[in-house]
Design a protein around this motif. Sequence first.
Motif, PDB file in Angstrom:
ATOM      1  N   LEU A 119      25.664 -43.535 -88.409  1.00  0.00           N
ATOM      2  CA  LEU A 119      26.957 -44.271 -88.095  1.00  0.00           C
ATOM      3  C   LEU A 119      26.882 -45.760 -88.278  1.00  0.00           C
ATOM      4  CD1 LEU A 119      28.066 -41.513 -85.931  1.00  0.00           C
ATOM      5  CD2 LEU A 119      29.075 -41.881 -88.400  1.00  0.00           C
ATOM      6  N   ASN A 120      27.951 -46.579 -88.499  1.00  0.00           N
ATOM      7  CA  ASN A 120      27.999 -47.951 -88.307  1.00  0.00           C
ATOM      8  C   ASN A 120      29.815 -48.199 -88.353  1.00  0.00           C
ATOM      9  OD1 ASN A 120      25.283 -49.112 -88.787  1.00  0.00           O
ATOM     10  ND2 ASN A 120      25.547 -47.881 -90.715  1.00  0.00           N
ATOM     11  N   ILE A 121      29.935 -49.321 -87.532  1.00  0.00           N
ATOM     12  CA  ILE A 121      31.171 -49.818 -87.400  1.00  0.00           C
ATOM     13  C   ILE A 121      31.443 -50.508 -88.455  1.00  0.00           C
ATOM     14  CG2 ILE A 121      32.994 -51.121 -86.176  1.00  0.00           C
ATOM     15  CD1 ILE A 121      31.377 -50.281 -83.643  1.00  0.00           C
ATOM     16  N   ASN A 122      32.547 -50.226 -89.451  1.00  0.00           N
ATOM     17  CA  ASN A 122      32.892 -50.994 -90.421  1.00  0.00           C
ATOM     18  C   ASN A 122      34.501 -51.586 -90.240  1.00  0.00           C
ATOM     19  OD1 ASN A 122      33.601 -51.996 -93.114  1.00  0.00           O
ATOM     20  ND2 ASN A 122      34.282 -49.955 -94.065  1.00  0.00           N
ATOM     21  N   GLY A 123      34.347 -53.007 -89.987  1.00  0.00           N
ATOM     22  CA  GLY A 123      35.787 -53.650 -89.907  1.00  0.00           C
ATOM     23  C   GLY A 123      36.367 -52.956 -88.492  1.00  0.00           C
ATOM     24  N   HIS A 124      37.723 -53.365 -88.704  1.00  0.00           N
ATOM     25  CA  HIS A 124      38.650 -53.150 -87.364  1.00  0.00           C
ATOM     26  C   HIS A 124      39.787 -52.276 -87.732  1.00  0.00           C
ATOM     27  CE1 HIS A 124      39.203 -54.003 -83.226  1.00  0.00           C
ATOM     28  NE2 HIS A 124      40.584 -53.970 -83.309  1.00  0.00           N
ATOM     29  N   ALA A 125      40.253 -51.345 -86.895  1.00  0.00           N
ATOM     30  CA  ALA A 125      41.596 -50.597 -87.401  1.00  0.00           C
ATOM     31  C   ALA A 125      42.554 -50.628 -85.869  1.00  0.00           C
ATOM     32  CB  ALA A 125      41.113 -49.049 -87.574  1.00  0.00           C
ATOM     33  N   ILE A 126      43.746 -50.709 -86.329  1.00  0.00           N
ATOM     34  CA  ILE A 126      44.673 -50.786 -85.481  1.00  0.00           C
ATOM     35  C   ILE A 126      45.760 -49.505 -85.760  1.00  0.00           C
ATOM     36  CG2 ILE A 126      46.579 -51.812 -83.958  1.00  0.00           C
ATOM     37  CD1 ILE A 126      45.097 -54.536 -84.932  1.00  0.00           C
ATOM     38  N   GLU A 127      46.210 -48.923 -84.664  1.00  0.00           N
ATOM     39  CA  GLU A 127      47.216 -47.775 -84.826  1.00  0.00           C
ATOM     40  C   GLU A 127      48.468 -48.159 -84.017  1.00  0.00           C
ATOM     41  OE1 GLU A 127      46.499 -43.296 -85.134  1.00  0.00           O
ATOM     42  OE2 GLU A 127      47.680 -43.109 -83.068  1.00  0.00           O
ATOM     43  N   VAL A 128      49.657 -48.137 -84.336  1.00  0.00           N
ATOM     44  CA  VAL A 128      50.723 -48.329 -83.532  1.00  0.00           C
ATOM     45  C   VAL A 128      51.644 -46.654 -83.537  1.00  0.00           C
ATOM     46  CG1 VAL A 128      50.816 -50.599 -83.779  1.00  0.00           C
ATOM     47  CG2 VAL A 128      52.544 -49.199 -85.135  1.00  0.00           C
ATOM     48  N   ARG A 129      52.221 -46.380 -82.404  1.00  0.00           N
ATOM     49  CA  ARG A 129      52.489 -45.057 -82.565  1.00  0.00           C
ATOM     50  C   ARG A 129      54.226 -45.619 -82.800  1.00  0.00           C
ATOM     51  NH1 ARG A 129      50.248 -40.943 -78.232  1.00  0.00           N
ATOM     52  NH2 ARG A 129      48.217 -41.399 -78.392  1.00  0.00           N
ATOM     53  N   VAL A 130      54.963 -44.906 -83.804  1.00  0.00           N
ATOM     54  CA  VAL A 130      56.389 -45.270 -84.013  1.00  0.00           C
ATOM     55  C   VAL A 130      57.194 -44.217 -83.403  1.00  0.00           C
ATOM     56  CG1 VAL A 130      58.125 -45.606 -85.838  1.00  0.00           C
ATOM     57  CG2 VAL A 130      55.627 -46.284 -86.158  1.00  0.00           C
ATOM     58  N   TYR A 131      57.525 -44.506 -82.173  1.00  0.00           N
ATOM     59  CA  TYR A 131      58.392 -43.281 -81.447  1.00  0.00           C
ATOM     60  C   TYR A 131      60.053 -43.827 -81.499  1.00  0.00           C
ATOM     61  CZ  TYR A 131      54.394 -41.941 -78.411  1.00  0.00           C
ATOM     62  OH  TYR A 131      53.414 -41.308 -78.022  1.00  0.00           O
ATOM     63  N   ALA A 132      60.762 -42.650 -81.497  1.00  0.00           N
ATOM     64  CA  ALA A 132      62.241 -42.910 -81.691  1.00  0.00           C
ATOM     65  C   ALA A 132      62.573 -43.110 -79.930  1.00  0.00           C
ATOM     66  CB  ALA A 132      62.820 -41.650 -82.101  1.00  0.00           C
ATOM     67  N   GLU A 133      62.033 -44.297 -79.579  1.00  0.00           N
ATOM     68  CA  GLU A 133      62.608 -44.461 -78.348  1.00  0.00           C
ATOM     69  C   GLU A 133      63.116 -45.944 -78.222  1.00  0.00           C
ATOM     70  OE1 GLU A 133      58.808 -42.326 -76.137  1.00  0.00           O
ATOM     71  OE2 GLU A 133      59.031 -44.432 -76.285  1.00  0.00           O
ATOM     72  N   ASP A 134      63.998 -46.164 -77.190  1.00  0.00           N
ATOM     73  CA  ASP A 134      64.540 -47.618 -76.969  1.00  0.00           C
ATOM     74  C   ASP A 134      63.908 -48.363 -75.979  1.00  0.00           C
ATOM     75  OD1 ASP A 134      66.086 -49.627 -76.914  1.00  0.00           O
ATOM     76  OD2 ASP A 134      68.037 -48.769 -76.271  1.00  0.00           O
ATOM     77  N   PRO A 135      63.077 -49.379 -76.315  1.00  0.00           N
ATOM     78  CA  PRO A 135      62.279 -50.195 -75.315  1.00  0.00           C
ATOM     79  C   PRO A 135      63.195 -50.739 -74.283  1.00  0.00           C
ATOM     80  CG  PRO A 135      61.440 -50.571 -77.863  1.00  0.00           C
ATOM     81  CD  PRO A 135      62.592 -49.765 -77.851  1.00  0.00           C
ATOM     82  N   ALA A 136      64.587 -51.219 -74.941  1.00  0.00           N
ATOM     83  CA  ALA A 136      65.368 -52.078 -74.120  1.00  0.00           C
ATOM     84  C   ALA A 136      65.874 -51.021 -72.933  1.00  0.00           C
ATOM     85  CB  ALA A 136      66.438 -52.584 -74.824  1.00  0.00           C
ATOM     86  N   ASN A 137      65.779 -49.812 -73.100  1.00  0.00           N
ATOM     87  CA  ASN A 137      66.157 -48.948 -72.209  1.00  0.00           C
ATOM     88  C   ASN A 137      65.128 -48.113 -71.515  1.00  0.00           C
ATOM     89  OD1 ASN A 137      68.191 -47.297 -70.674  1.00  0.00           O
ATOM     90  ND2 ASN A 137      68.896 -46.009 -72.296  1.00  0.00           N
ATOM     91  N   ASN A 138      64.223 -48.720 -71.017  1.00  0.00           N
ATOM     92  CA  ASN A 138      63.154 -47.990 -70.450  1.00  0.00           C
ATOM     93  C   ASN A 138      62.159 -46.901 -71.220  1.00  0.00           C
ATOM     94  OD1 ASN A 138      61.503 -47.603 -68.061  1.00  0.00           O
ATOM     95  ND2 ASN A 138      62.478 -45.933 -67.344  1.00  0.00           N
ATOM     96  N   PHE A 139      62.327 -47.231 -72.556  1.00  0.00           N
ATOM     97  CA  PHE A 139      61.378 -46.166 -73.548  1.00  0.00           C
ATOM     98  C   PHE A 139      62.185 -44.930 -73.555  1.00  0.00           C
ATOM     99  CE2 PHE A 139      58.550 -49.751 -72.602  1.00  0.00           C
ATOM    100  CZ  PHE A 139      58.239 -50.103 -74.069  1.00  0.00           C
ATOM    101  N   LEU A 140      63.359 -44.629 -73.340  1.00  0.00           N
ATOM    102  CA  LEU A 140      64.172 -43.418 -73.444  1.00  0.00           C
ATOM    103  C   LEU A 140      64.094 -42.881 -74.748  1.00  0.00           C
ATOM    104  CD1 LEU A 140      66.750 -43.624 -70.612  1.00  0.00           C
ATOM    105  CD2 LEU A 140      64.760 -42.673 -70.569  1.00  0.00           C
ATOM    106  N   PRO A 141      63.823 -41.711 -74.889  1.00  0.00           N
ATOM    107  CA  PRO A 141      64.084 -41.248 -76.426  1.00  0.00           C
ATOM    108  C   PRO A 141      65.455 -41.379 -77.065  1.00  0.00           C
ATOM    109  CG  PRO A 141      63.026 -39.417 -75.091  1.00  0.00           C
ATOM    110  CD  PRO A 141      63.482 -40.682 -74.011  1.00  0.00           C
TER     111      PRO A 141
END
Length: 500
Positions: free
Chosen positions: A330-352
């Motif tokens: 096993l070796n580390i190859n590069g870099h990976a990032i994941e963002v979770r796409v939620y149906a939430e409103d960040p401006a409203n305390n992340f409420l669904p």
Amino acid sequence: MSQITKLLIANRGEIALRIMRSAREEGIPTVAVFSEADQQAPHVLYADEAVCIGPAPSSQSYLNIDHIIDAAKKTKANAIHPGYGFLSENAAFAQRVADEGIVFIGPSPQAIETMGSKLAAKAAVKKYGVPLVPGTDEAVSDITKAKAAAAEIGYPVLIKASAGGGGKGMRIVEQENDFEEQMERAVSEAKSAFGDGSVFIEKFIVGPKHIEIQILGDEQGNIVHLFERECSIQRRYQKVIEEAPSPVLTEEIRQAMGQAAIGVAQACNYVGAGTVEFVMGQDMQFYFLEMNTRLQVEHPVTEMISGVDLVKQQFRIAEGKAISFTQQDLNINGHAIEVRVYAEDPANNFLPDTGTLQTYRRPQGPGIRVDDGFEEGMQIPVYYDPMIAKLIVHAEDRPTAIKRMLRAIHEYHITGVATTLDFCSFVLQHEAFTSGRFDTKFVDQFFKPEDFAHQTVSEDTEQIAALVAAHLFQQKQIKPSLQEESSTSSTRKWKQRRFS
């Protein structure tokens, strides 16, 4: 163990689809189960067979063990993959599957039960020299004894439900005067959420980073780790952005954490894919938090940097075969990032924010992966977790991965519901994130909902405003003031995209 001839996935959405895709590549027929709310869901249409297991509420469908077992028998599926969430860490379910002569793609019921209790897990791993946060070894209920333990540990302390998760039954206590009230609240919340009011007390780590290690174990006794994932960007104790590898770990610390994770797996004779979670303080000392005895939501970033399909390895291990590689491979190859796409409103305390996906267009191009379970025109159900998708990128290094993710977010077009995409764009461009000097308190420290609210203005509203402005300009030939031009320019710079 026998060969998997037909696989039932006891889950829904993106994780069900992700498992089915690996199964199809391996030539394994699949069975989807679905609630009445998911009749036309992509995972149902993708599977070779599908069985309705009940009404929309998860308690009557995806958490109904009898209905899932009946579906497996009806379709002659000889293996069940639980995915994550729902019944994936339910020891009784794993035992029932085994009792029915069906292969459970996961660890033993005993391992699930041991690691499902934080106190039992701490007792098990202590014998293997795994670093533990200073705290009580047993559940505490007597307030006088609890206070004495807190004083010995040293404030601030964390009161934590033994059977807890997701921040429930958890209280931070800064000083002794607040201890009694906070403990009563933690016990009450733990009883309400889990039916178990037992709590333990541990040292609260200041400026903590949440780092986890992916492990695999087989029946031959082989255990490997597939490096770490940085999971410190969270809201309400739940992750929003993950990456691999961590931007702050040295190779020495990485190896030490990997060996500690293997020790945790050895402590419960772990077989299958699992994740060992650690908390790391500002002094770079790390401590065992818990083990998740299932596939993690964020497993794709590990797959991207390691080149290993974790689900295929789960199939292999469940059939009694050895892991197909060694730690040295096993070796580390590069870099990976994941963002979770939620149906939430960040401006409203992340409420669904439920509704219809009026527009749904995924980003494309080199190094981009989208794991989702929705199509344009579908409803976001109110019954389940509001995650729409996982957006993952891979690049040769972290700065390039960040740029690629920003490009992917810009190309991801969603209207009809508020999402966390613009919040994720904000995080990725923040100096604390780009420098790697962030911890689990990032949202509390840097995110102000009131400054973010204007990003949720709908596209329709913008178009109407533009038309009105154009009309006024033509009728009155009034040019915008310098102040208005400046305001419009700064808004454009701040906003990546707006959603209705």
